[in-house]
Design a protein around this motif. Structure first.
Motif, short mmCIF file in Angstrom:
data_model
loop_
_atom_site.label_atom_id
_atom_site.label_comp_id
_atom_site.label_asym_id
_atom_site.label_seq_id
_atom_site.Cartn_x
_atom_site.Cartn_y
_atom_site.Cartn_z
N LYS A 176 0.82 -1.21 0.00
CA LYS A 176 0.00 0.00 0.00
C LYS A 176 0.86 1.26 0.00
O LYS A 176 0.49 2.27 -0.59
CB LYS A 176 -0.94 0.00 1.21
N THR A 177 2.02 1.20 0.67
CA THR A 177 2.90 2.37 0.67
C THR A 177 3.46 2.61 -0.73
O THR A 177 3.49 3.75 -1.21
CB THR A 177 4.07 2.18 1.69
N GLU A 196 2.13 1.73 -3.54
CA GLU A 196 1.00 2.20 -4.37
C GLU A 196 0.74 3.69 -4.13
O GLU A 196 0.56 4.46 -5.07
CB GLU A 196 -0.23 1.38 -3.98
N SER A 197 0.76 4.07 -2.83
CA SER A 197 0.48 5.47 -2.49
C SER A 197 1.57 6.39 -3.00
O SER A 197 1.28 7.48 -3.50
CB SER A 197 0.35 5.62 -0.97
N ALA A 251 3.50 5.83 -5.56
CA ALA A 251 3.37 5.89 -7.03
C ALA A 251 2.27 6.87 -7.43
O ALA A 251 2.39 7.59 -8.43
CB ALA A 251 3.06 4.50 -7.56
N ARG A 252 1.21 6.94 -6.64
CA ARG A 252 0.12 7.88 -6.95
C ARG A 252 0.51 9.32 -6.62
O ARG A 252 0.20 10.24 -7.35
CB ARG A 252 -1.12 7.52 -6.13
N GLN A 253 1.14 9.50 -5.46
CA GLN A 253 1.51 10.86 -5.03
C GLN A 253 2.96 10.90 -4.54
O GLN A 253 3.22 10.78 -3.33
CB GLN A 253 0.58 11.31 -3.90
#
Lengths: 140, 85
Positions: B43-44, B46-47, B49-51
């Motif tokens: 999840k880290t 992914e996060s 990569a998004r921001q």
């Protein structure tokens, strides 16, 4: 004042070490009352292990944050696996140690649990208080 | 008939297994922290990569997650000191 990861993790390391020291001293006192000199040694061993365990995680985040996303994950997860193997070996040796008497054995456990839970609360408070600024990091 | 014989042989072998139960305990104790760390890390990533600009904050938040999970693993490793055979 805004913080960065380095300053937050340095604070976590310093104050965490101080807290583990205080818990070890209290544990040594309780250990002496419960099991005599082996109790003091057990509390010291527990405190040292807790310091190593919590300190290595914070240190891996501190070092990893310098190397972008890939380096960060490598340092934190690699450090995690290394630490687990190290602790498995240390606990295996410690559980066979003759100086650790039956009465002193629970002191190791309770010192470790108290120190780890204490540092967790401290870490959560320090990070909740930290003001981290959004910065675009280079992955190089 | 052969299957029944095989099952009986296997049952005899399983009942004959002996050794330190702590090995099984360690195996079971690794499942929870392994799943926990896997979820936190995925999840880290992914996060971030998004921001990407939130990387610093996400890294220290991940530290809290990893520290909580490893506390569970450490308590699991230290239990031989209170559970004596």
């Amino acid at each position: 004042m805004l913080d960065d990861v380095k300053s937050v993790m340095q604070r976590v390391l310093k104050l965490g070490a101080l807290l583990v020291l205080v818990i070890t001293l209290v544990g040594s006192g309780v250990g002496f009352l419960v099991a005599g000199n082996p109790g003091v040694l057990a509390a010291l061993a527990g405190g040292l292990l807790a310091l190593l365990f919590t300190g290595l995680t914070a240190l891996s985040v501190l070092i990893g944050s310098r190397f972008g996303l890939t380096g960060f994950m490598g340092a934190v997860l690699g450090g995690w696996v290394f630490k687990m193997v190290l602790f498995l070996v240390i606990f295996s040796l410690l559980s066979r140690a003759e100086w650790l008497t039956t009465q002193a054995r629970p002191i190791v456990f309770f010192t470790i649990v108290a120190a780890v839970l204490g540092t967790l609360i401290l870490d959560s408070l320090l990070i909740a208080k930290a003001r981290l600024t959004p910065v675009v990091q280079s992955d190089k | 008939m052969q299957i029944i014989q095989l099952a009986a042989e296997t049952a005899t072998q399983v009942s004959a297994i002996s050794g330190n139960l702590g090995v099984l305990g360690y195996g079971i104790a690794t499942i929870g922290p392994a799943l926990g760390v896997g979820l936190v890390v995925s999840k880290t990533i992914e996060s971030i990569a998004r921001q990407p600009e939130m990387a610093g904050r996400l890294q220290v938040t991940m530290f809290i997650g990893v520290a909580l999970i490893e506390a569970l693993a450490l308590i699991g490793l230290a239990t031989p000191f209170i559970f004596t055979a």
